[in-house]
Structure formats: structure tokens, C-alpha cells
Design a protein around this motif. Structure first.
Motif, PDB file in Angstrom:
ATOM      1  N   ARG A   1      65.914  47.141  60.822  1.00  0.00           N
ATOM      2  CA  ARG A   1      67.207  47.366  60.680  1.00  0.00           C
ATOM      3  C   ARG A   1      67.732  46.613  59.406  1.00  0.00           C
ATOM      4  O   ARG A   1      67.367  45.537  59.060  1.00  0.00           O
ATOM      5  CB  ARG A   1      67.896  46.748  61.717  1.00  0.00           C
ATOM      6  CG  ARG A   1      67.775  47.152  63.040  1.00  0.00           C
ATOM      7  CD  ARG A   1      68.911  46.621  64.184  1.00  0.00           C
ATOM      8  NE  ARG A   1      68.746  45.258  64.154  1.00  0.00           N
ATOM      9  CZ  ARG A   1      69.669  44.610  64.653  1.00  0.00           C
ATOM     10  NH1 ARG A   1      70.975  45.266  65.359  1.00  0.00           N
ATOM     11  NH2 ARG A   1      69.755  43.095  64.854  1.00  0.00           N
ATOM     12  N   LYS A   2      68.754  47.186  58.570  1.00  0.00           N
ATOM     13  CA  LYS A   2      69.221  46.727  57.382  1.00  0.00           C
ATOM     14  C   LYS A   2      70.796  46.399  57.671  1.00  0.00           C
ATOM     15  O   LYS A   2      71.606  46.935  57.258  1.00  0.00           O
ATOM     16  CB  LYS A   2      69.186  47.832  56.297  1.00  0.00           C
ATOM     17  CG  LYS A   2      67.631  48.148  55.900  1.00  0.00           C
ATOM     18  CD  LYS A   2      67.873  49.308  54.607  1.00  0.00           C
ATOM     19  CE  LYS A   2      66.440  49.712  54.313  1.00  0.00           C
ATOM     20  NZ  LYS A   2      66.276  50.643  53.188  1.00  0.00           N
TER      21      LYS A   2
ATOM     22  N   GLN B   1      64.300  41.416  61.575  1.00  0.00           N
ATOM     23  CA  GLN B   1      65.140  42.640  62.123  1.00  0.00           C
ATOM     24  C   GLN B   1      64.629  43.999  62.306  1.00  0.00           C
ATOM     25  O   GLN B   1      65.184  44.914  62.630  1.00  0.00           O
ATOM     26  CB  GLN B   1      66.234  43.031  60.879  1.00  0.00           C
ATOM     27  CG  GLN B   1      67.057  41.738  60.485  1.00  0.00           C
ATOM     28  CD  GLN B   1      67.549  40.830  61.860  1.00  0.00           C
ATOM     29  OE1 GLN B   1      68.189  41.263  62.702  1.00  0.00           O
ATOM     30  NE2 GLN B   1      67.349  39.551  61.687  1.00  0.00           N
TER      31      GLN B   1
ATOM     32  N   TRP C   1      75.905  41.781  61.760  1.00  0.00           N
ATOM     33  CA  TRP C   1      75.557  41.294  60.413  1.00  0.00           C
ATOM     34  C   TRP C   1      74.872  40.202  60.331  1.00  0.00           C
ATOM     35  O   TRP C   1      74.734  39.382  61.380  1.00  0.00           O
ATOM     36  CB  TRP C   1      76.822  41.340  59.710  1.00  0.00           C
ATOM     37  CG  TRP C   1      77.908  40.131  60.196  1.00  0.00           C
ATOM     38  CD1 TRP C   1      77.845  38.816  59.577  1.00  0.00           C
ATOM     39  CD2 TRP C   1      78.883  40.393  61.136  1.00  0.00           C
ATOM     40  NE1 TRP C   1      78.849  38.127  60.244  1.00  0.00           N
ATOM     41  CE2 TRP C   1      79.466  38.976  61.213  1.00  0.00           C
ATOM     42  CE3 TRP C   1      79.357  41.174  62.041  1.00  0.00           C
ATOM     43  CZ2 TRP C   1      80.437  38.716  62.020  1.00  0.00           C
ATOM     44  CZ3 TRP C   1      80.163  41.110  62.914  1.00  0.00           C
ATOM     45  CH2 TRP C   1      80.817  39.853  63.009  1.00  0.00           C
TER      46      TRP C   1
ATOM     47  N   LEU D   1      67.656  41.005  48.254  1.00  0.00           N
ATOM     48  CA  LEU D   1      68.752  41.834  49.001  1.00  0.00           C
ATOM     49  C   LEU D   1      68.486  43.440  48.360  1.00  0.00           C
ATOM     50  O   LEU D   1      68.582  44.230  49.086  1.00  0.00           O
ATOM     51  CB  LEU D   1      69.907  41.191  48.875  1.00  0.00           C
ATOM     52  CG  LEU D   1      70.219  39.996  49.672  1.00  0.00           C
ATOM     53  CD1 LEU D   1      71.756  39.484  49.369  1.00  0.00           C
ATOM     54  CD2 LEU D   1      69.999  40.053  51.273  1.00  0.00           C
TER      55      LEU D   1
ATOM     56  N   LEU E   1      65.203  38.455  57.409  1.00  0.00           N
ATOM     57  CA  LEU E   1      65.015  39.789  57.182  1.00  0.00           C
ATOM     58  C   LEU E   1      63.899  40.610  57.790  1.00  0.00           C
ATOM     59  O   LEU E   1      63.848  41.553  58.454  1.00  0.00           O
ATOM     60  CB  LEU E   1      65.134  40.073  55.696  1.00  0.00           C
ATOM     61  CG  LEU E   1      66.464  39.852  54.812  1.00  0.00           C
ATOM     62  CD1 LEU E   1      66.373  40.168  53.450  1.00  0.00           C
ATOM     63  CD2 LEU E   1      67.495  40.701  55.302  1.00  0.00           C
TER      64      LEU E   1
ATOM     65  N   ARG F   1      65.334  45.043  49.394  1.00  0.00           N
ATOM     66  CA  ARG F   1      65.339  45.373  50.561  1.00  0.00           C
ATOM     67  C   ARG F   1      66.454  46.519  51.102  1.00  0.00           C
ATOM     68  O   ARG F   1      66.927  46.888  52.208  1.00  0.00           O
ATOM     69  CB  ARG F   1      65.705  44.291  51.628  1.00  0.00           C
ATOM     70  CG  ARG F   1      64.454  43.160  51.627  1.00  0.00           C
ATOM     71  CD  ARG F   1      63.165  43.623  52.383  1.00  0.00           C
ATOM     72  NE  ARG F   1      62.222  42.638  52.243  1.00  0.00           N
ATOM     73  CZ  ARG F   1      62.130  41.732  53.367  1.00  0.00           C
ATOM     74  NH1 ARG F   1      62.627  42.218  54.409  1.00  0.00           N
ATOM     75  NH2 ARG F   1      61.280  40.885  53.170  1.00  0.00           N
ATOM     76  N   GLY F   2      67.115  46.699  50.191  1.00  0.00           N
ATOM     77  CA  GLY F   2      68.342  47.719  50.206  1.00  0.00           C
ATOM     78  C   GLY F   2      69.520  47.224  51.241  1.00  0.00           C
ATOM     79  O   GLY F   2      69.937  48.161  51.976  1.00  0.00           O
ATOM     80  N   VAL F   3      69.801  46.273  51.220  1.00  0.00           N
ATOM     81  CA  VAL F   3      70.811  45.559  51.879  1.00  0.00           C
ATOM     82  C   VAL F   3      72.300  45.505  51.294  1.00  0.00           C
ATOM     83  O   VAL F   3      72.542  45.581  50.022  1.00  0.00           O
ATOM     84  CB  VAL F   3      70.369  44.004  52.253  1.00  0.00           C
ATOM     85  CG1 VAL F   3      71.473  43.494  53.068  1.00  0.00           C
ATOM     86  CG2 VAL F   3      68.929  44.212  53.133  1.00  0.00           C
ATOM     87  N   ASP F   4      73.255  45.669  52.036  1.00  0.00           N
ATOM     88  CA  ASP F   4      74.671  45.717  51.601  1.00  0.00           C
ATOM     89  C   ASP F   4      75.106  44.070  51.710  1.00  0.00           C
ATOM     90  O   ASP F   4      74.498  43.364  52.494  1.00  0.00           O
ATOM     91  CB  ASP F   4      75.504  46.507  52.419  1.00  0.00           C
ATOM     92  CG  ASP F   4      75.172  48.031  52.208  1.00  0.00           C
ATOM     93  OD1 ASP F   4      74.671  48.450  51.213  1.00  0.00           O
ATOM     94  OD2 ASP F   4      75.668  48.645  53.231  1.00  0.00           O
TER      95      ASP F   4
END
Length: 248
Positions: free
Chosen positions: A83-84, A80, A58, A107, A77, A110-113
Motif C-alpha cells: 500500500r502507498k 504496508q 495515512w 518517499l 513503509l 517508493r512513489g508516495v504522496d
């Protein structure tokens, strides 16, 4: 997207979340022009499922959100390689709410949790804050584990967390909303009339932002109603789902 939020930042005027003061012994992350304790980002690596089912890596985000924090988020970001990785938030001290909502937009784009927890780096055991900072500053990866208990998520934290496609607040974390204050880092003396007008403008912007992120703006209404006087309100865990702060 960057142009949209940079315009307000360049003016130097921001709405700040008033949080508890944090002692800082490490150097500023952005050099002499950056505030002490400004947020840093680094990749953490833990045991299997350390950050959820199938998740062992993470991005740790820790410190206060300052005017230039978005640059460091974009940089990590971009490194990476597609990678998300989820972003695990641990905000400390007063933060720039304008930039916090901008981080949330980045975020989401970028489709990040997102999640809230402290990241404990194994190599920092027995080291000073300054020595630990030197380990984290290059961006990792560093062997670590999450420590979710007793983390307070203030309004800046809520704004960043809201950007996550999937959002989680582990048991033991707290959502504590306090007042907000106008600040101009380029010209500190903001008149009372201008302060009131800007607060109204920024509050409307944050209300729209939360709506776009799928969060009930009741959260913001609570923060506004408690502005000033050192008051704060804690949102109980039983309300997180109803307000859509966390996802199922």
C-alpha cells in the motif's frame, strides 16, 4: 540509495534547520541515544476522504528529523504490504536537513504522496504526551483526523514534502523558512572556517536535490539569505504553485 546518504550521517556532521523550541515530555523513540522529540511514524485511520478523495488511511510523521529517522521511515513503509499510504508531515523543533532530504528521496523512490498537517489521535484525548506517545509508538493503526490549520512547514519540512509524487499544503498551513546551522553530534566544536565550507557544500547538495524533485531552488536561496540572527521569511500561499512546492 541508503549508502549514498548514510556516509554523511555517520560522520555526525549535519546542517540543521533552526526551528522553534518544543517542550518534550515523552521518552526518546530510539532509546537513550535518540534525541528527545525525534520523529515517529504511525498509521492513522480516519473517515472516508479524510486525507483526500478516496483516502482514509495515512502515515503520520511527527517530531524532529534526527540522524536515525530514516530507519523508522523505511520500517513503516515496509510494513504496508504494497500500500502507498500518503505521509502527512508535522515537524517540530530543530531537524537534521541531511536526513530530511534523504527521507524525501525514500518517499520519491517508493512513489508516495506527501502533505502537511497535524494528526489528532482520538485515543489521546485527555492523555499526557507520554501516554499518547505510548499509543503511537507501536505504529497504529489509530483512529484519527487531520488538523491542517496553523501548521508551520520549515525547511526540513519542505525537504521531506518535496519527495512526494503529489504534494499538498492545505489552506491555513504556512511555509516559514529560517536560518541553518552546522552541527556535529560527535564533536560539537566546529571551527568557523570548516563551518563555512560545510555550509556551502551542503547548500549545493540541497539545491541539486530540490531540482531533482522538481522544486524551484529559490526556496533554498531564501533560507540561505536568512541564515543566522533568528530571521525568517514566510513564503505566501500564492507562491507555492510557482515554486512547484505543491502539485496540481
Amino acid at each position: 540509495m541508503i549508502k549514498r546518504f548514510r556516509q554523511g550521517i555517520l560522520l555526525g556532521i549535519a546542517l540543521l534547520a533552526t526551528g522553534a523550541a518544543q517542550a518534550q515530555t515523552r521518552p526518546p523513540v530510539g532509546g537513550v541515544i535518540s534525541a528527545p522529540g525525534a520523529m515517529i511514524f504511525y498509521v492513522a485511520h480516519g473517515a472516508p476522504d479524510a486525507c483526500g478523495p478516496g483516502c482514509s488511511d495515512w502515515i503520520a510523521a511527527e517530531g524532529s528529523v534526527q540522524w536515525d529517522t530514516y530507519k523508522r521511515l523505511l520500517a513503516i513503509l515496509d510494513r504496508q504490504a504494497g500500500r502507498k499510504l500518503p505521509v502527512v508531515i508535522n515537524i517540530k523543533g530543530d531537524s537534521n536537513l541531511n536526513v530530511a532530504s534523504s527521507l524525501g528521496r525514500i518517499l520519491r523512490d517508493r512513489g508516495v504522496d506527501t502533505a502537511v498537517a497535524a494528526t489528532e489521535v482520538e485515543a489521546c484525548n485527555g492523555k499526557s504526551d507520554e501516554e499518547c506517545f505510548a499509543l503511537k509508538r507501536p505504529g497504529g493503526p489509530l483512529d484519527a483526523k487531520e488538523k491542517p490549520s496553523s501548521i508551520a512547514c520549515d525547511l526540513a519540512c519542505v525537504l521531506v514534502l518535496s519527495g512526494g509524487v503529489h504534494r499538498s499544503l492545505p489552506a491555513g498551513s504556512r511555509v516559514v523558512l529560517s536560518g541553518m546551522a552546522i552541527h556535529n553530534r560527535l564533536a560539537p566544536n566546529v571551527s568557523a572556517e570548516h563551518r563555512e565550507s560545510l555550509t556551502s557544500i551542503f547548500t549545493d547538495q540541497f539545491r541539486r536535490y530540490l531540482g531533482e524533485m522538481g522544486i524551484d531552488h529559490e526556496l533554498l536561496d531564501v533560507a540561505v539569505s536568512n541564515a543566522g540572527g533568528g530571521r525568517y521569511v514566510e513564503i505566501p500561499a500564492s507562491e507555492w504553485g510557482r515554486l512547484h512546492l505543491v502539485t496540481q
